[in-house]
Design a protein around this motif. Structure first.
Motif, PDB file in Angstrom:
ATOM      1  N   ALA A  13      25.461  26.895  70.110  1.00 53.13           N
ATOM      2  CA  ALA A  13      24.812  27.041  71.419  1.00 53.13           C
ATOM      3  C   ALA A  13      23.966  25.818  71.746  1.00 53.13           C
ATOM      4  O   ALA A  13      23.936  25.357  72.891  1.00 53.13           O
ATOM      5  CB  ALA A  13      23.949  28.300  71.437  1.00 53.13           C
ATOM      6  N   TRP A  16      26.484  22.945  72.726  1.00 51.59           N
ATOM      7  CA  TRP A  16      27.050  23.120  74.060  1.00 51.59           C
ATOM      8  C   TRP A  16      25.968  23.058  75.137  1.00 51.59           C
ATOM      9  O   TRP A  16      26.213  22.580  76.246  1.00 51.59           O
ATOM     10  CB  TRP A  16      27.820  24.440  74.128  1.00 51.59           C
ATOM     11  CG  TRP A  16      29.227  24.273  73.609  1.00 51.59           C
ATOM     12  CD1 TRP A  16      29.876  23.104  73.395  1.00 51.59           C
ATOM     13  CD2 TRP A  16      30.139  25.321  73.266  1.00 51.59           C
ATOM     14  NE1 TRP A  16      31.154  23.341  72.917  1.00 51.59           N
ATOM     15  CE2 TRP A  16      31.343  24.690  72.823  1.00 51.59           C
ATOM     16  CE3 TRP A  16      30.075  26.697  73.253  1.00 51.59           C
ATOM     17  CZ2 TRP A  16      32.449  25.412  72.402  1.00 51.59           C
ATOM     18  CZ3 TRP A  16      31.189  27.412  72.837  1.00 51.59           C
ATOM     19  CH2 TRP A  16      32.353  26.780  72.425  1.00 51.59           C
ATOM     20  N   GLY A  17      24.777  23.521  74.812  1.00 48.29           N
ATOM     21  CA  GLY A  17      23.671  23.372  75.754  1.00 48.29           C
ATOM     22  C   GLY A  17      23.310  21.913  75.947  1.00 48.29           C
ATOM     23  O   GLY A  17      22.944  21.480  77.039  1.00 48.29           O
ATOM     24  N   SER A  92      19.425  22.208  83.471  1.00 43.67           N
ATOM     25  CA  SER A  92      19.099  23.633  83.399  1.00 43.67           C
ATOM     26  C   SER A  92      19.974  24.436  84.351  1.00 43.67           C
ATOM     27  O   SER A  92      20.591  25.444  83.966  1.00 43.67           O
ATOM     28  CB  SER A  92      17.627  23.852  83.759  1.00 43.67           C
ATOM     29  OG  SER A  92      16.778  23.125  82.915  1.00 43.67           O
ATOM     30  N   SER A  95      23.713  24.570  83.288  1.00 43.02           N
ATOM     31  CA  SER A  95      24.009  25.451  82.159  1.00 43.02           C
ATOM     32  C   SER A  95      24.013  26.918  82.581  1.00 43.02           C
ATOM     33  O   SER A  95      24.805  27.714  82.065  1.00 43.02           O
ATOM     34  CB  SER A  95      22.996  25.225  81.031  1.00 43.02           C
ATOM     35  OG  SER A  95      21.691  25.605  81.428  1.00 43.02           O
ATOM     36  N   CYS A 219      29.192  17.284  70.900  1.00 44.60           N
ATOM     37  CA  CYS A 219      29.213  18.461  71.782  1.00 44.60           C
ATOM     38  C   CYS A 219      30.615  18.947  72.115  1.00 44.60           C
ATOM     39  O   CYS A 219      30.766  20.026  72.715  1.00 44.60           O
ATOM     40  CB  CYS A 219      28.467  18.155  73.081  1.00 44.60           C
ATOM     41  SG  CYS A 219      26.732  17.777  72.847  1.00 44.60           S
ATOM     42  N   VAL A 246      23.817  29.627  75.249  1.00 44.05           N
ATOM     43  CA  VAL A 246      23.954  28.270  75.775  1.00 44.05           C
ATOM     44  C   VAL A 246      22.962  27.969  76.898  1.00 44.05           C
ATOM     45  O   VAL A 246      22.317  26.913  76.887  1.00 44.05           O
ATOM     46  CB  VAL A 246      25.411  28.002  76.234  1.00 44.05           C
ATOM     47  CG1 VAL A 246      25.499  26.694  77.010  1.00 44.05           C
ATOM     48  CG2 VAL A 246      26.338  27.932  75.029  1.00 44.05           C
ATOM     49  N   PRO A 247      22.803  28.862  77.893  1.00 44.96           N
ATOM     50  CA  PRO A 247      21.824  28.551  78.952  1.00 44.96           C
ATOM     51  C   PRO A 247      20.404  28.390  78.432  1.00 44.96           C
ATOM     52  O   PRO A 247      19.627  27.604  78.980  1.00 44.96           O
ATOM     53  CB  PRO A 247      21.934  29.767  79.889  1.00 44.96           C
ATOM     54  CG  PRO A 247      23.271  30.336  79.626  1.00 44.96           C
ATOM     55  CD  PRO A 247      23.530  30.115  78.176  1.00 44.96           C
ATOM     56  N   PHE A 249      19.470  27.044  75.616  1.00 48.58           N
ATOM     57  CA  PHE A 249      19.333  25.681  75.111  1.00 48.58           C
ATOM     58  C   PHE A 249      19.478  24.655  76.236  1.00 48.58           C
ATOM     59  O   PHE A 249      18.817  23.612  76.208  1.00 48.58           O
ATOM     60  CB  PHE A 249      20.370  25.420  74.013  1.00 48.58           C
ATOM     61  CG  PHE A 249      19.999  26.026  72.695  1.00 48.58           C
ATOM     62  CD1 PHE A 249      19.107  25.390  71.850  1.00 48.58           C
ATOM     63  CD2 PHE A 249      20.543  27.231  72.299  1.00 48.58           C
ATOM     64  CE1 PHE A 249      18.745  25.952  70.635  1.00 48.58           C
ATOM     65  CE2 PHE A 249      20.198  27.813  71.075  1.00 48.58           C
ATOM     66  CZ  PHE A 249      19.288  27.173  70.242  1.00 48.58           C
ATOM     67  N   GLY A 250      20.336  24.951  77.224  1.00 45.06           N
ATOM     68  CA  GLY A 250      20.464  24.038  78.358  1.00 45.06           C
ATOM     69  C   GLY A 250      19.142  23.866  79.083  1.00 45.06           C
ATOM     70  O   GLY A 250      18.739  22.751  79.431  1.00 45.06           O
ATOM     71  N   TRP A 253      16.563  21.984  76.545  1.00 49.47           N
ATOM     72  CA  TRP A 253      16.772  20.523  76.425  1.00 49.47           C
ATOM     73  C   TRP A 253      16.389  19.822  77.727  1.00 49.47           C
ATOM     74  O   TRP A 253      15.817  18.728  77.696  1.00 49.47           O
ATOM     75  CB  TRP A 253      18.229  20.214  76.074  1.00 49.47           C
ATOM     76  CG  TRP A 253      18.755  20.776  74.790  1.00 49.47           C
ATOM     77  CD1 TRP A 253      20.038  21.168  74.542  1.00 49.47           C
ATOM     78  CD2 TRP A 253      18.037  20.999  73.560  1.00 49.47           C
ATOM     79  NE1 TRP A 253      20.173  21.640  73.265  1.00 49.47           N
ATOM     80  CE2 TRP A 253      18.957  21.538  72.630  1.00 49.47           C
ATOM     81  CE3 TRP A 253      16.715  20.822  73.164  1.00 49.47           C
ATOM     82  CZ2 TRP A 253      18.597  21.880  71.328  1.00 49.47           C
ATOM     83  CZ3 TRP A 253      16.346  21.176  71.870  1.00 49.47           C
ATOM     84  CH2 TRP A 253      17.263  21.679  70.970  1.00 49.47           C
TER      85      TRP A 253
END
Length: 297
Positions: A13, A16-17, A92, A95, A219, A246-247, A249-250, A253
């Protein structure tokens, strides 16, 4: 699901994020098309090396059409659309919009295979629409020129993933690693004719070069290997958990490295969308944990 698998799921996750972060950094500088071409090629080359050591064959004569379908709808097209959107939208937001992919996939499968859409699925679809509406309706960055075109591109990318899911549902069985490897090569070849239509430029900035390398190898190439390992270890249903992570971490980050703001609408919209995804796909973390066998505890 043991601790090792849980940590691997979190790592996947996070990878991919991170792809949304790297696209947001590199796409505005070198252009979306060349970025994704490099992403696909780097991933394909990495997987080629892995295939050599694992002695895995693609069987191109038999499966080239299959790889082409996956390469276009599951890689080249959605990657390109997301990279295009990344020139305008935050990591953000990208994602979170991308998390609608399972909703599109379930809807398309229901239409193609004439499956009835239950009340639960209908509520999930409505929740997904409401979540997107809340997310976009209160985002202050969407007043920028071209922002709604970028939003449409991001949602079309998620829809493309849905098409790939629908196609895979009725396609023949091909080894998961071969799917990843073959689709990367197919995607890179199918994207080549589009390169002249997208403005591009080179950059020798370490930040851009690092973003391209990390996006392609880490990634994409390594993330695919990790994903298929998780499917083998814990099953496809449990591996689906990554969609919900995933969202997170998106957004994380984007906030840490790009100073993107996390508003109440970001959190609320993301939660409503993920709730809709859970309803539409029938996903339940509690059921997965209850079904685990004693040896996996």
């Amino acid at each position: 699901m043991n601790i090792k698998s849980l940590l691997q799921l979190c790592l996947l996750a996070a990878l991919w994020g991170g792809s949304f972060l790297f696209m947001r950094v590199a796409a505005p500088v070198i252009g979306p098309a060349i970025l994704i071409e490099l992403r696909l090629l780097l991933a394909a080359l990495f997987l080629l090396v892995v295939a050599f050591f694992l002695k895995r064959s693609l069987k191109l004569r038999r499966h080239w059409k299959h790889y082409s379908m996956l390469g276009w709808f599951n890689s080249a097209l959605p990657f390109l659309l997301l990279a295009y959107a990344a020139q305008t939208l935050s990591a953000s937001l990208l994602s979170i919009l991308n998390a609608t992919a399972p909703i599109w996939g379930t809807l398309l499968i229901a239409i193609r295979f004439n499956k009835p859409i239950t009340l639960k699925v209908s509520i999930g679809l409505l929740a997904g629409v409401c979540g997107v509406g809340l997310l976009l309706g209160f985002d202050p960055t969407l007043v920028e020129e071209g922002s709604w075109i970028a939003i449409t591109a991001a949602l079309c990318a998620a829809f493309s993933y849905g098409i790939a899911t629908c196609y895979a549902q009725g396609a023949g069985t091909v080894e998961p690693f071969a799917n990843a490897h073959g689709s990367m090569w197919a995607g890179s070849l199918l994207l080549l004719p589009l390169l002249p239509f997208f403005p591009a430029q080179t950059s020798n900035e370490p930040q851009i070069i690092g973003s391209v390398l990390l996006l392609g190898v880490l990634c994409t190439g390594i993330a695919y290997l990790l994903y298929f390992k998780l499917i083998a270890d814990i099953g496809a249903a449990s591996a689906l958990t990554v969609v919900f992570m995933v969202p997170l971490f998106g957004v994380l980050w984007g906030h840490l490295f790009l100073d993107e703001l996390i508003g109440w609408h970001t959190v609320s919209g993301a939660l409503i969308i993920l709730f809709g995804v859970a309803l539409v796909t029938g996903f339940s973390p509690l059921k997965l944990w209850q079904k685990r066998s004693p040896e996996h505890v």
